[in-house]
Design an enzyme around this catalytic site. Structure first.
Site, PDB file in Angstrom:
ATOM      1  N   VAL A  64     -10.565  -0.484  -9.801  1.00  8.67           N
ATOM      2  CA  VAL A  64     -11.352  -1.500  -9.817  1.00  8.67           C
ATOM      3  C   VAL A  64     -12.156  -1.648 -10.678  1.00  8.67           C
ATOM      4  O   VAL A  64     -13.397  -2.536 -11.020  1.00  8.67           O
ATOM      5  CB  VAL A  64     -11.585  -2.056  -8.310  1.00  8.67           C
ATOM      6  CG1 VAL A  64     -10.431  -2.201  -7.744  1.00  8.67           C
ATOM      7  CG2 VAL A  64     -12.694  -1.354  -7.531  1.00  8.67           C
ATOM      8  N   TYR A 155     -25.190  -1.306  -1.052  1.00  2.34           N
ATOM      9  CA  TYR A 155     -23.847  -2.091  -0.549  1.00  2.34           C
ATOM     10  C   TYR A 155     -24.725  -2.889   0.005  1.00  2.34           C
ATOM     11  O   TYR A 155     -23.894  -4.407  -0.267  1.00  2.34           O
ATOM     12  CB  TYR A 155     -23.903  -0.744   0.774  1.00  2.34           C
ATOM     13  CG  TYR A 155     -22.034  -1.166   1.267  1.00  2.34           C
ATOM     14  CD1 TYR A 155     -21.321  -1.071   1.169  1.00  2.34           C
ATOM     15  CD2 TYR A 155     -23.485  -1.911   3.212  1.00  2.34           C
ATOM     16  CE1 TYR A 155     -20.124  -1.418   1.998  1.00  2.34           C
ATOM     17  CE2 TYR A 155     -21.435  -2.948   3.723  1.00  2.34           C
ATOM     18  CZ  TYR A 155     -20.279  -2.281   2.898  1.00  2.34           C
ATOM     19  OH  TYR A 155     -19.473  -2.448   3.622  1.00  2.34           O
ATOM     20  N   ALA A 157     -26.769  -5.497  -1.036  1.00  2.00           N
ATOM     21  CA  ALA A 157     -27.411  -5.816  -3.045  1.00  2.00           C
ATOM     22  C   ALA A 157     -25.905  -6.450  -3.105  1.00  2.00           C
ATOM     23  O   ALA A 157     -25.401  -7.077  -3.343  1.00  2.00           O
ATOM     24  CB  ALA A 157     -28.158  -4.896  -4.127  1.00  2.00           C
ATOM     25  N   ILE A 188     -16.418  -2.598  11.878  1.00  2.00           N
ATOM     26  CA  ILE A 188     -14.967  -2.668  11.874  1.00  2.00           C
ATOM     27  C   ILE A 188     -14.650  -1.914  11.945  1.00  2.00           C
ATOM     28  O   ILE A 188     -15.186  -0.400  11.054  1.00  2.00           O
ATOM     29  CB  ILE A 188     -14.506  -3.504  10.922  1.00  2.00           C
ATOM     30  CG1 ILE A 188     -14.747  -4.652  10.576  1.00  2.00           C
ATOM     31  CG2 ILE A 188     -12.746  -3.254  11.548  1.00  2.00           C
ATOM     32  CD1 ILE A 188     -14.787  -5.172  12.046  1.00  2.00           C
TER      33      ILE A 188
HETATM   34  P1  NAP Z   1     -12.117   2.554   3.764  1.00  2.00           P
HETATM   35  O1  NAP Z   1     -11.409   2.654   5.673  1.00  2.00           O
HETATM   36  O2  NAP Z   1     -13.318   3.533   3.356  1.00  2.00           O
HETATM   37  O3  NAP Z   1     -11.411   2.254   3.037  1.00  2.00           O
HETATM   38  C1  NAP Z   1     -11.862   1.526   1.343  1.00  2.00           C
HETATM   39  C2  NAP Z   1     -10.469   1.387   0.697  1.00  2.00           C
HETATM   40  O4  NAP Z   1     -10.878   1.022  -0.474  1.00  2.00           O
HETATM   41  C3  NAP Z   1      -9.710   2.771   0.160  1.00  2.00           C
HETATM   42  O5  NAP Z   1      -7.970   2.585   0.107  1.00  2.00           O
HETATM   43  C4  NAP Z   1     -10.157   2.847  -1.408  1.00  2.00           C
HETATM   44  O6  NAP Z   1      -8.459   3.469  -1.967  1.00  2.00           O
HETATM   45  C5  NAP Z   1     -10.223   1.980  -2.159  1.00  2.00           C
HETATM   46  N1  NAP Z   1     -11.350   2.443  -2.792  1.00  2.00           N
HETATM   47  C6  NAP Z   1     -12.211   2.749  -2.674  1.00  2.00           C
HETATM   48  N2  NAP Z   1     -12.928   3.254  -4.027  1.00  2.00           N
HETATM   49  C7  NAP Z   1     -11.867   1.913  -5.558  1.00  2.00           C
HETATM   50  C8  NAP Z   1     -11.679   2.350  -6.297  1.00  2.00           C
HETATM   51  N3  NAP Z   1     -12.858   2.337  -7.148  1.00  2.00           N
HETATM   52  N4  NAP Z   1     -11.304   1.312  -7.484  1.00  2.00           N
HETATM   53  C9  NAP Z   1      -9.454   0.915  -5.767  1.00  2.00           C
HETATM   54  N5  NAP Z   1      -9.969   1.726  -4.918  1.00  2.00           N
HETATM   55  C10 NAP Z   1     -10.988   1.694  -4.361  1.00  2.00           C
HETATM   56  O7  NAP Z   1     -12.502   1.098   4.061  1.00  2.00           O
HETATM   57  P2  NAP Z   1     -12.667  -0.185   5.043  1.00  2.00           P
HETATM   58  O8  NAP Z   1     -13.493  -0.222   6.320  1.00  2.00           O
HETATM   59  O9  NAP Z   1     -11.382  -0.759   5.564  1.00  2.00           O
HETATM   60  O10 NAP Z   1     -13.375  -1.166   4.339  1.00  2.00           O
HETATM   61  C11 NAP Z   1     -12.357  -2.168   3.096  1.00  2.00           C
HETATM   62  C12 NAP Z   1     -13.510  -2.698   3.009  1.00  2.00           C
HETATM   63  O11 NAP Z   1     -14.294  -3.481   3.753  1.00  2.00           O
HETATM   64  C13 NAP Z   1     -14.870  -2.597   1.687  1.00  2.00           C
HETATM   65  O12 NAP Z   1     -15.534  -3.992   0.539  1.00  2.00           O
HETATM   66  C14 NAP Z   1     -15.885  -2.773   3.053  1.00  2.00           C
HETATM   67  O13 NAP Z   1     -17.272  -2.442   2.738  1.00  2.00           O
HETATM   68  C15 NAP Z   1     -15.436  -4.290   3.608  1.00  2.00           C
HETATM   69  N6  NAP Z   1     -16.185  -3.635   5.197  1.00  2.00           N
HETATM   70  C16 NAP Z   1     -15.893  -3.052   5.785  1.00  2.00           C
HETATM   71  C17 NAP Z   1     -16.945  -2.519   7.020  1.00  2.00           C
HETATM   72  C18 NAP Z   1     -16.970  -1.582   8.861  1.00  2.00           C
HETATM   73  O14 NAP Z   1     -17.410  -1.913   9.633  1.00  2.00           O
HETATM   74  N7  NAP Z   1     -15.759  -0.850   8.042  1.00  2.00           N
HETATM   75  C19 NAP Z   1     -17.991  -3.883   7.441  1.00  2.00           C
HETATM   76  C20 NAP Z   1     -18.109  -4.675   7.218  1.00  2.00           C
HETATM   77  C21 NAP Z   1     -16.978  -4.789   5.355  1.00  2.00           C
HETATM   78  P3  NAP Z   1      -8.764   5.079  -1.491  1.00  2.00           P
HETATM   79  O15 NAP Z   1      -7.863   5.930   0.203  1.00  2.00           O
HETATM   80  O16 NAP Z   1      -8.012   6.196  -2.481  1.00  2.00           O
HETATM   81  O17 NAP Z   1     -10.367   6.211  -1.369  1.00  2.00           O
END
Ligand code: NAP
Length: 244
Positions: A64, A155, A157, A188
């Site tokens: 992305v 992050y 920012a 989460i």
């Molecule tokens: P995750 O399990 O690490 O999953 C992240 C996903 O993003 C993975 O599918 C990864 O692909 C994909 N990704 C990473 N870099 C990418 C790129 N350059 N282009 C396309 N896809 C990419 O994270 P998550 O916890 O589910 O988080 C999802 C969202 O919620 C994120 O934006 C995170 O910042 C936000 N968030 C999470 C939490 C939390 O506590 N978990 C809290 C607040 C916000 P690959 O599988 O191929 O690596």
């Protein structure tokens, strides 16, 4: 409820993204998962949701953060799928460290994926939304973007930037029946937070609802924003009360 619509979910192969894919598919949306790698897991999820909900689901490999690649991918989705009206900018990474120790690369990488990635996707999808006379954009921000978090200058920012992007897009596109909202998840339980177990994370103890959130908690909030036609420019905290 979303039958006849296609939803693009970035980072949709696992974690919060995968839960959003399942939730939107259960509401009848066709799905385009866009992910940087993890093809096997993404294909398996496509098969699972298309079988379970009788919808069409495709996987596209795409970084992305890359402007040209996102344009090519959105063009491909436009050819393969009908009536693209939903975009969930969920792909995100962390490269944590105290600011004094943080490298330029750590900062740039996180901004490129988390913030510029959302800009790229909105930019390329907006023409489609205008043509389809409908758009529902949800950006996954974070409580770190609202309150700041030591060790996450990059992050926080990027996630605060998403809030400004969300509100500006909401204003610019409101007259075209395109809404844009953000979700600010708290803590989460996913791969991203796997190394901070709920027990030894001081954050977990300070969550009023007494537990870490699940990816499904975020997916329900995304579905609400996507199926609402009169909500735009909001940042919905889904954090168990953490940010009160
Ligand atoms: P995750 O399990 O690490 O999953 C992240 C996903 O993003 C993975 O599918 C990864 O692909 C994909 N990704 C990473 N870099 C990418 C790129 N350059 N282009 C396309 N896809 C990419 O994270 P998550 O916890 O589910 O988080 C999802 C969202 O919620 C994120 O934006 C995170 O910042 C936000 N968030 C999470 C939490 C939390 O506590 N978990 C809290 C607040 C916000 P690959 O599988 O191929 O690596």
């Amino acid at each position: 409820m979303l039958k006849g619509n296609t939803a693009i979910v970035t980072g949709g192969s696992r974690g919060i993204g995968a839960a959003i894919v399942k939730e939107l598919a259960s509401l009848g949306a066709d799905i385009a998962i866009l992910d940087i790698g993890n093809e096997e897991q993404a294909q398996a999820l496509c098969e699972q949701v298309s079988k379970e909900y009788g919808i069409k689901a495709n996987y596209y490999t795409c970084n992305v953060a890359d402007f040209d690649q996102t344009k090519e991918t959105v063009d491909k989705i436009k050819k393969d799928m009908d009536n693209v009206t939903v975009l969930v900018n969920n792909a995100g990474i962390t490269r944590d460290g105290l600011l004094m120790m943080m490298s330029e690369k750590q900062f740039d990488d996180v901004i490129s994926v988390n913030l510029k990635g959302a800009f790229n996707m909105i930019k390329h999808c907006s023409k489609l939304f205008i043509r389809n006379k409908c758009g529902r954009i949800v950006n996954i921000s974070s409580v770190s973007g609202l309150s700041g978090n030591a060790g996450q200058a990059n992050y926080s920012a990027s996630k605060a930037g998403l809030v400004g992007l969300t509100k500006t897009v909401a204003r610019e596109f409101a007259a075209k029946n395109i809404t844009c909202n953000a979700i600010a998840p708290g803590f989460i339980a996913t791969d991203m937070t796997a190394d901070i177990s709920a027990e030894n994370n001081p954050l977990a103890a300070s969550i009023p609802l007494g537990r870490a959130g699940t990816p499904e908690d975020i997916a329900k909030a995304a579905a609400f924003l996507i199926t609402s036609s009169y909500v735009t420019g909001v940042v919905l905290r889904v954090d168990g009360g953490l940010g009160m």
